[in-house]
Design a protein around this motif. Structure first.
Motif, PDB file in Angstrom:
ATOM      1  N   TRP A   1      46.726  33.351  36.231  1.00 41.42           N
ATOM      2  CA  TRP A   1      46.372  32.956  37.594  1.00 41.42           C
ATOM      3  C   TRP A   1      45.376  31.795  37.499  1.00 41.42           C
ATOM      4  O   TRP A   1      44.390  31.880  36.747  1.00 41.42           O
ATOM      5  CB  TRP A   1      45.724  34.098  38.368  1.00 41.42           C
TER       6      TRP A   1
ATOM      7  N   ALA B   1      42.454  34.211  35.659  1.00 41.57           N
ATOM      8  CA  ALA B   1      42.724  35.408  34.869  1.00 41.57           C
ATOM      9  C   ALA B   1      44.090  35.277  34.223  1.00 41.57           C
ATOM     10  O   ALA B   1      44.924  34.492  34.662  1.00 41.57           O
ATOM     11  CB  ALA B   1      42.672  36.659  35.748  1.00 41.57           C
TER      12      ALA B   1
ATOM     13  N   GLY C   1      43.439  42.282  30.261  1.00 43.71           N
ATOM     14  CA  GLY C   1      43.298  41.057  31.025  1.00 43.71           C
ATOM     15  C   GLY C   1      42.198  40.197  30.460  1.00 43.71           C
ATOM     16  O   GLY C   1      41.279  40.674  29.803  1.00 43.71           O
TER      17      GLY C   1
ATOM     18  N   TYR D   1      39.576  36.954  31.739  1.00 41.27           N
ATOM     19  CA  TYR D   1      39.047  36.452  33.001  1.00 41.27           C
ATOM     20  C   TYR D   1      38.178  35.217  32.813  1.00 41.27           C
ATOM     21  O   TYR D   1      37.478  35.075  31.806  1.00 41.27           O
ATOM     22  CB  TYR D   1      38.221  37.532  33.700  1.00 41.27           C
TER      23      TYR D   1
ATOM     24  N   ILE E   1      43.222  41.787  37.006  1.00 44.33           N
ATOM     25  CA  ILE E   1      44.637  41.437  36.874  1.00 44.33           C
ATOM     26  C   ILE E   1      45.383  42.633  36.306  1.00 44.33           C
ATOM     27  O   ILE E   1      44.849  43.362  35.462  1.00 44.33           O
ATOM     28  CB  ILE E   1      44.821  40.184  35.989  1.00 44.33           C
TER      29      ILE E   1
ATOM     30  N   ARG F   1      49.680  44.089  35.484  1.00 47.88           N
ATOM     31  CA  ARG F   1      51.086  43.725  35.469  1.00 47.88           C
ATOM     32  C   ARG F   1      51.952  44.974  35.486  1.00 47.88           C
ATOM     33  O   ARG F   1      51.581  46.009  34.924  1.00 47.88           O
ATOM     34  CB  ARG F   1      51.426  42.827  34.283  1.00 47.88           C
TER      35      ARG F   1
ATOM     36  N   VAL G   1      53.020  40.715  38.688  1.00 47.05           N
ATOM     37  CA  VAL G   1      51.620  40.645  38.266  1.00 47.05           C
ATOM     38  C   VAL G   1      50.777  40.592  39.530  1.00 47.05           C
ATOM     39  O   VAL G   1      51.126  39.900  40.489  1.00 47.05           O
ATOM     40  CB  VAL G   1      51.354  39.418  37.379  1.00 47.05           C
TER      41      VAL G   1
ATOM     42  N   LEU H   1      46.748  40.339  41.290  1.00 44.53           N
ATOM     43  CA  LEU H   1      45.356  39.932  41.141  1.00 44.53           C
ATOM     44  C   LEU H   1      44.569  40.566  42.282  1.00 44.53           C
ATOM     45  O   LEU H   1      44.689  40.145  43.433  1.00 44.53           O
ATOM     46  CB  LEU H   1      45.208  38.411  41.168  1.00 44.53           C
TER      47      LEU H   1
ATOM     48  N   CYS I   1      50.238  31.302  40.205  1.00 44.31           N
ATOM     49  CA  CYS I   1      50.522  32.018  38.974  1.00 44.31           C
ATOM     50  C   CYS I   1      51.393  31.137  38.088  1.00 44.31           C
ATOM     51  O   CYS I   1      52.151  30.286  38.579  1.00 44.31           O
ATOM     52  CB  CYS I   1      51.148  33.387  39.210  1.00 44.31           C
TER      53      CYS I   1
END
Length: 126
Positions: free
Chosen positions: A36, A49, A58, A60, A70, A72, A79, A81, A96
């Motif tokens: 992201w 992230a 994750g 960050y 984050i 998934r 995914v 956030l 993303c």
């Protein structure tokens, strides 16, 4: 070829929360690192992230640590956030991105990602 579609942006007051979603299609999802990024007016694209491929952890950016999470869902090619305690400085278009060969040290570098979504706008204001 991977297609990414973001959703979940909107307007929120400072201290509020939003959850962004990134839907992926066209690839072996669990084999891609999903990042992201965000870009505010007049600013460079900033790493937020990443969900690393074949990994549940994750990573960050410093500005969002402790506030954003984050996650998934490989079974649904999604995914998420989760953004909590939002601040006006978090206002930006959120994108993303996906890549299947990115190395750990490059996950915060936008140019290392091959696929990008169109973005979703987040506005934090009172």
């Amino acid at each position: 070829q991977v297609t990414l579609t973001e959703s979940g942006g909107g307007f929120v007051q400072p201290g509020g929360s939003l959850r962004l979603s990134c839907a992926a299609s066209g690839g072996t999802f669990r084999g891609y690192t999903i990042g992201w990024f965000r870009q505010g007016p007049g600013k460079e694209r900033e790493f937020v992230a990443a969900a690393i491929r074949y990994n549940s952890n994750g990573v960050y950016g410093d500005s969002v640590k402790g506030r954003f999470t984050i996650s998934r869902d490989n079974s649904n090619n999604m995914v998420y956030l989760q953004m909590n305690n939002l601040k006006p400085d978090d206002s930006a278009i959120y994108y993303c991105a996906a890549d299947r060969s990115i190395i750990y040290g490059q996950i915060g570098v936008p140019s290392q990602y091959d696929y990008w979504g169109q973005g979703t706008l987040v506005t934090v204001s009172s």
